[in-house]
Motif scaffolding. Structure first.
Motif, PDB file in Angstrom:
ATOM      1  N   LYS A   9       0.827  -1.209   0.000  1.00  0.00           N
ATOM      2  CA  LYS A   9       0.000   0.000   0.000  1.00  0.00           C
ATOM      3  C   LYS A   9       0.857   1.252   0.000  1.00  0.00           C
ATOM      4  CE  LYS A   9      -3.715   2.332   2.555  1.00  0.00           C
ATOM      5  NZ  LYS A   9      -4.569   2.306   3.764  1.00  0.00           N
ATOM      6  N   ASP A 206     -10.932  -1.279   4.603  1.00  0.00           N
ATOM      7  CA  ASP A 206     -11.150   0.143   4.373  1.00  0.00           C
ATOM      8  C   ASP A 206      -9.804   0.840   4.231  1.00  0.00           C
ATOM      9  OD1 ASP A 206     -10.096   0.474   6.922  1.00  0.00           O
ATOM     10  OD2 ASP A 206     -12.042   0.769   7.885  1.00  0.00           O
ATOM     11  N   SER A 207      -9.833   2.149   4.061  1.00  0.00           N
ATOM     12  CA  SER A 207      -8.593   2.888   3.815  1.00  0.00           C
ATOM     13  C   SER A 207      -7.649   2.894   5.011  1.00  0.00           C
ATOM     14  CB  SER A 207      -8.919   4.329   3.418  1.00  0.00           C
ATOM     15  OG  SER A 207      -9.692   4.960   4.428  1.00  0.00           O
ATOM     16  N   ASN A 208      -8.160   2.527   6.176  1.00  0.00           N
ATOM     17  CA  ASN A 208      -7.327   2.460   7.374  1.00  0.00           C
ATOM     18  C   ASN A 208      -6.758   1.061   7.612  1.00  0.00           C
ATOM     19  OD1 ASN A 208      -7.834   5.201   8.079  1.00  0.00           O
ATOM     20  ND2 ASN A 208      -9.831   4.589   8.893  1.00  0.00           N
ATOM     21  N   MET A 289      -7.581  -2.098  -5.532  1.00  0.00           N
ATOM     22  CA  MET A 289      -8.582  -1.156  -5.053  1.00  0.00           C
ATOM     23  C   MET A 289      -9.849  -1.301  -5.887  1.00  0.00           C
ATOM     24  SD  MET A 289      -8.184   2.981  -4.524  1.00  0.00           S
ATOM     25  CE  MET A 289      -7.907   3.259  -6.291  1.00  0.00           C
ATOM     26  N   LYS A 305     -14.043   6.862   2.241  1.00  0.00           N
ATOM     27  CA  LYS A 305     -13.408   7.552   1.112  1.00  0.00           C
ATOM     28  C   LYS A 305     -13.741   6.905  -0.237  1.00  0.00           C
ATOM     29  CE  LYS A 305      -9.527   9.270   3.863  1.00  0.00           C
ATOM     30  NZ  LYS A 305      -8.044   9.338   4.003  1.00  0.00           N
ATOM     31  N   CYS A 307     -13.747   3.854  -1.509  1.00  0.00           N
ATOM     32  CA  CYS A 307     -13.056   2.715  -2.099  1.00  0.00           C
ATOM     33  C   CYS A 307     -12.679   1.705  -1.021  1.00  0.00           C
ATOM     34  CB  CYS A 307     -11.823   3.136  -2.890  1.00  0.00           C
ATOM     35  SG  CYS A 307     -10.536   3.894  -1.858  1.00  0.00           S
ATOM     36  N   PHE A 309     -10.007  -1.928  -0.349  1.00  0.00           N
ATOM     37  CA  PHE A 309      -8.782  -2.571  -0.780  1.00  0.00           C
ATOM     38  C   PHE A 309      -8.889  -4.086  -0.592  1.00  0.00           C
ATOM     39  CE2 PHE A 309      -7.673   1.731   0.430  1.00  0.00           C
ATOM     40  CZ  PHE A 309      -6.820   2.151  -0.592  1.00  0.00           C
TER      41      PHE A 309
END
Length: 314
Positions: A9, A206-208, A289, A305, A307, A309
């Protein structure tokens, strides 16, 4: 999210950065690392909260030897650094102008057996944690290898069974038909071997980096990306040497020296295949993604956000 995926990432979102990473990871010297040393490296890397690219040696071992879903050490023969030295002789053997159908099927069987094992070992296994091995999937893999071996030998079967003696027709079946056929069978191998992912879905984050569920849409995207990359690898690796040899055989020096033709074929296969492996592995991100609107409705509300992953596998 696994520490390997966090690395991808941070450092593997562009094609050139992925190519640089894969060119380093595919070094066969990392195969001498023992399982105990690999586990020590994983422990040193910690939870992955801080991804320090400076620890290049440790990251090379972790990324090339550990599965990003299970965290277990990959089988030695199916690690990415072993792909070139083990599959190259099989590729060369599969494109040789065989005399008999049996020899053609034999080499095709060896090639597709190894690639099926590699595809299965490097799949996305996030939905299989705590589950027993699926016997049906193993039988399906065996059927895939058998079918691909017979289909890959079709050019030789046509030449032998139909008694084709015309040089132009033989060249068509030996040099041109194998190009799209090899690409299609490589695509087919990945698609079927990893077909179980379509039914179970794969874990998305998620993005985190927090896991939020399993998505069949992400699974389809991951498998298709890998299948296309493998088709590009084998299609190109067969196309360039075959077209080169077909052109050279028309010249006077090569008409009189068949050993020179064979040498050119082998060298070109090694060069093209060796270059195409990191190129094909880099075509799509390891940490893929997918847009929120393309996943299941129950996952859309959890996305941040816009999207999500997923681990593409290899």
């Amino acid at each position: 999210m696994d520490v390997n995926l966090l690395y991808w990432k941070c450092h593997g979102q562009s094609f050139f950065s992925r190519f640089k990473i894969w060119a380093n990871l595919l070094n066969p010297s990392s195969l001498v690392t023992t399982d105990a040393e690999i586990q020590q490296v994983r422990a040193l890397l910690g939870s992955g909260e801080k991804v320090n690219k400076e620890d290049e040696h440790e990251w090379t071992i972790a990324l090339s030897s550990v599965h990003a879903d299970s965290g277990s050490v990959l089988p030695l023969f199916f690690r990415p650094p072993a792909f070139l030295p083990l599959s190259l002789p099989l590729v060369v053997g599969s494109i040789l102008p065989h005399i008999s159908v049996k020899s053609a099927v034999f080499w095709q069987f060896l090639l597709h057996s190894y690639t099926a094992g590699f595809n299965h070992a490097n799949r996305n296994s996030s939905s299989e944690k705590g589950k027993a091995a699926n016997l049906n999937q193993r039988l399906l893999i065996a059927g895939t290898v058998s079918y691909a071996a017979c289909a890959g030998a079709l050019p030789q079967i046509f030449v032998n069974r139909l008694g084709l003696t015309n040089p132009g027709v033989q060249k068509f079946f030996r040099f041109f038909i194998p190009i799209p056929l090899s690409a299609a069978l490589a695509f087919f191998n990945v698609y079927i071997v990893r077909g179980e992912e379509f039914e179970t879905g794969i874990q998305v984050f998620d993005s985190n980096g927090n896991p939020i569920g399993f998505s069949k849409a992400a699974a389809k995207k991951a498998v298709m990306e890998t299948a296309w990359s493998r088709a590009a690898l084998f299609g190109t690796a067969i196309a360039v040497p075959n077209l080169l040899v077909a052109a050279l055989e028309r010249t006077r020096p090569f008409k009189k020296n068949t050993m020179l033709v064979a040498s050119i074929r082998h060298i070109s296969v090694a060069l093209v295949f060796g270059l195409m492996i990191p190129l094909s592995f880099s075509l799509f991100p390891q940490l893929g993604m997918i847009k929120t609107e393309h996943v299941e409705k129950e996952l859309q509300a959890k996305a941040v956000k816009g999207c999500l992953f997923y681990h593409r596998g290899l």
